[in-house]
Motif scaffolding. Structure first.
Motif, PDB file in Angstrom:
ATOM      1  N   SER A 122      -5.814  -8.288   1.115  1.00  0.00           N
ATOM      2  CA  SER A 122      -5.165  -6.917   0.566  1.00  0.00           C
ATOM      3  C   SER A 122      -6.712  -6.705   0.366  1.00  0.00           C
ATOM      4  CB  SER A 122      -4.412  -7.017  -0.206  1.00  0.00           C
ATOM      5  OG  SER A 122      -4.356  -8.074  -1.461  1.00  0.00           O
ATOM      6  N   ILE A 155      -8.987  -3.418   1.259  1.00  0.00           N
ATOM      7  CA  ILE A 155      -9.008  -2.556  -0.242  1.00  0.00           C
ATOM      8  C   ILE A 155     -10.378  -1.932  -0.183  1.00  0.00           C
ATOM      9  CG2 ILE A 155      -9.303  -1.079  -2.489  1.00  0.00           C
ATOM     10  CD1 ILE A 155      -6.602  -3.506  -2.441  1.00  0.00           C
ATOM     11  N   MET A 177     -10.191   0.275   2.957  1.00  0.00           N
ATOM     12  CA  MET A 177     -10.371   1.981   2.164  1.00  0.00           C
ATOM     13  C   MET A 177     -10.941   2.574   1.187  1.00  0.00           C
ATOM     14  SD  MET A 177      -6.314   0.688   0.220  1.00  0.00           S
ATOM     15  CE  MET A 177      -5.883   2.495  -0.395  1.00  0.00           C
ATOM     16  N   LEU A 228      -9.414  -2.385  -5.817  1.00  0.00           N
ATOM     17  CA  LEU A 228      -9.519  -3.262  -5.825  1.00  0.00           C
ATOM     18  C   LEU A 228     -10.343  -4.114  -7.163  1.00  0.00           C
ATOM     19  CD1 LEU A 228     -11.273  -4.888  -3.964  1.00  0.00           C
ATOM     20  CD2 LEU A 228     -13.229  -4.361  -4.009  1.00  0.00           C
ATOM     21  N   ASP A 265     -11.777   1.940  -1.899  1.00  0.00           N
ATOM     22  CA  ASP A 265     -11.082   2.162  -3.367  1.00  0.00           C
ATOM     23  C   ASP A 265     -11.564   0.958  -4.129  1.00  0.00           C
ATOM     24  OD1 ASP A 265     -10.196   2.565  -5.733  1.00  0.00           O
ATOM     25  OD2 ASP A 265      -8.265   3.655  -4.463  1.00  0.00           O
ATOM     26  N   PHE A 279       0.913  -1.213   0.601  1.00  0.00           N
ATOM     27  CA  PHE A 279      -0.105   0.123   0.059  1.00  0.00           C
ATOM     28  C   PHE A 279       0.598   1.280  -0.342  1.00  0.00           C
ATOM     29  CE2 PHE A 279      -2.986  -2.709   2.161  1.00  0.00           C
ATOM     30  CZ  PHE A 279      -4.188  -2.893   1.002  1.00  0.00           C
TER      31      PHE A 279
END
Length: 577
Positions: free
Chosen positions: A345, A349, A353, A359, A355, A267
């Motif tokens: 992860s 995401i 996040m 992604l 996002d 990240f």
């Protein structure tokens, strides 16, 4: 030396080859032959058992050969034996027995190759022939691979227009996510029915778990087993649990922490690339945006590989008595790490996040890396390179034989066939194949609404996987021993656990959509509560659906009940008589 009788008889058909070291003493060879002959029983089962079943019986007899009152292997005083100790395992660990494998049947293998992979066709695989030649374990894997590929077609057909028409808004793929929830439940329940039908056809559906002998790698202090009534190695259960909970479990948690640390580095790299692109956008900085994702995807594959070796070492060190226990602990270790390493992860995401563009980018890179690793690197290293080297050896051997005598065809004599098959790669089982399908199922079921093309790529991958795996089984690997099975075992539970996680993931993605958030403009707490409540309702619906769809088709239940009734009636008549 070959199992199954005297090779001087005219109808001799070798079943199993045992390759001994060149410096093995004559006394040891004769002693091993005598022990094998002592365990043989008279009777001809050629008309009842398939060749694969006969080879499995031979292997079982060899695995259960145990030392009696011998103190060492004749001719090898340094190789000590203990009462109840596995002879074959001892010979392997000391390098006296190099390998043990069943022989291919040339004519039957040719017929199987022709009907399986030599012609491109849009029909089902010859699962009955695969089962007859390789056994139920292999046939169930290829049956599941075929079923999973066909089951992916609806997802691929629905996901393709989503990708082609660039439907990236949440409003467009909420329906796709809902369909995903039902799809991942239904296909697994229908597979149980399909699996039961295959097992019934192959006579393994009602197969009860036989008493398991201690696995060859099991060791301990020699003691008396009250169940078997013989001396064999015993190992305290408490000591094994201490190894699991004080060593293996902390090691797995440490590896998960390292995976999390690597994810955070990724990240940071992603943020660095994004800052450079935002300062001065160019063609090269736009390419730079994808580099961290590609590097991270490659690192994930490397970490999975290294962890696999560590997991095998730890599970062996835990010293499990039974092969089933060893496999269950190994599968659990590998699945937990692979799931966390591949998908952590994506969860971060998506739900931390928020996002979706990132992604989708990470999904593409991770899935592409997995498919490229599987279909290009693995297939080249495991299939085409060994096959090319083997063909070169074949040509050299045929050329040498032609110098000594004229061969009317290119069929090798038995002795040369044994030598060639001894040099072929050893098949390591279906573990890695199922693991690959498990990860692919995760990419499709967890986040396919973000990257709808995932199902399409997995379908294409699995089509090539069928042909490449069939080619490897027939032409690259030694023939594996048959593996009696009634289903795909612990992997069924793994896929079902993934489907439960998929329900939670997809509904959480739906709850994050602007369309749903519009109903809760003031309170995000109400949104979370409603999302969790409906998600629990969907989970309840999923389990109700599992209950309503019987695992065994009705007609098979009737046939099994009829067989049980007829058996009881026959027993009554025998007792009355």
């Amino acid at each position: 030396m070959e199992g199954s009788g005297d090779n001087s008889s005219p109808g001799f058909t070798p079943l199993v080859v045992l390759e001994l070291a060149s410096d093995t003493k004559e006394e040891a060879i004769q002693w091993l032959l005598n022990r094998i002959e002592d365990s043989q029983q008279n009777g001809d089962g050629d008309s009842f058992f398939s060749m694969a079943e006969c080879q499995y019986i031979v292997k079982h007899e060899l695995d259960t050969l145990r030392a009696k009152d011998e103190t060492h292997v004749p001719g090898h005083s340094q190789v000590k034996l203990y009462p109840g100790k596995s002879i074959i395992r001892r010979l392997q660990s000391k390098g006296i027995l190099i390998q043990m494998f069943p022989l291919h049947e040339k004519e039957e293998l040719k017929r199987l190759c022709f009907s399986w992979y030599k012609k491109v066709k849009f029909t089902f695989q010859p699962l009955d022939d695969i089962r007859h030649y390789f056994g139920e374990g292999q046939a169930f894997y290829f049956g599941f691979l075929e079923y999973f590929t066909f089951a992916l077609l609806p997802m691929a057909l629905i996901g393709l227009p989503y990708y082609l028409f660039d439907w990236e808004d949440y409003d467009k793929y909420v329906v796709f996510a809902v369909f995903n929830l039902v799809w991942c439940t239904v296909i697994l329940e229908l597979w149980k029915r399909c699996s039961a039908s295959l097992a019934y056809r192959w006579g393994t559906l009602s197969r009860k778990r036989a008493f398991e002998e201690p696995r060859p790698g099991f060791h301990g202090i020699l003691g008396f087993n009250p169940v078997t009534g013989r001396e064999e190695p015993l190992y305290p259960t408490a000591k094994r649990h201490l190894r699991i909970y004080l060593v293996s479990l902390p090691f797995v948690l440490l590896c998960l922490y390292m995976s999390l640390y690597v994810m955070m580095i990724y990240f940071r790299m992603e943020g660095w690339a994004l800052s450079i692109h935002s300062e001065e956008p160019t063609f090269w900085t736009e390419i730079l945006l994808y580099i961290p994702s590609v590097i991270y995807a490659v690192v994930i594959e490397i970490m999975n590989l290294l962890y696999r070796y560590a997991a095998e070492f730890l599970t062996e060190w835990e010293n499990h008595r039974l092969e089933s226990s060893y496999q269950n602990h190994l599968v659990l270790k590998v699945l937990v790490f692979n799931f966390f390493n591949c998908f952590a992860s994506l969860f971060y995401i998506a739900f931390i996040m928020h996002d979706m563009a990132l992604l989708r980018q990470v999904c593409v890179c991770s899935l592409a890396t997995l498919l490229l690793t599987s279909q290009i690197l693995n297939q080249f290293m495991e299939a085409f390179l060994p096959y090319w080297l083997q063909r070169r050896r074949n040509k050299k051997m045929i050329h040498k034989l032609k110098r000594r005598r004229t061969l009317e065809d290119k069929e090798l004599p038995l002795e040369e066939q044994v030598r060639l098959e001894a040099s072929m790669s050893t098949y390591l089982g279906t573990f890695d194949d199922y693991l690959e399908q498990f990860l692919l199922f995760g990419y499709v079921s967890l986040f396919s609404c973000v990257y709808p093309l995932a199902a399409v790529l997995v379908v294409l991958n699995n089509i090539t996987e069928v042909y490449s795996d069939a080619f490897k089984m027939c032409r690259v690997f030694k023939r594996p021993f048959s593996d009696p099975a009634a289903n795909i075992g612990v992997w069924q539970l793994a896929f079902e656990a993934m489907s439960v996680i998929a329900v939670v993931t997809n509904f959480a993605l739906i709850g994050m959509s602007p369309q749903v958030r519009a109903y809760f403009p003031e309170s995000e707490t109400h949104l979370i509560l409603w999302t969790v409540a409906i998600e629990h309702g969907l989970l309840a619906f999923k389990f109700i659906l599992c209950f309503l769809i019987p695992d065994v088709p009705k007609y098979i239940q009737i046939k099994l009940a009829r067989l049980e009734f007829e058996s009881l009636e026959a027993l009554k008549k025998k007792v009355n008589w």
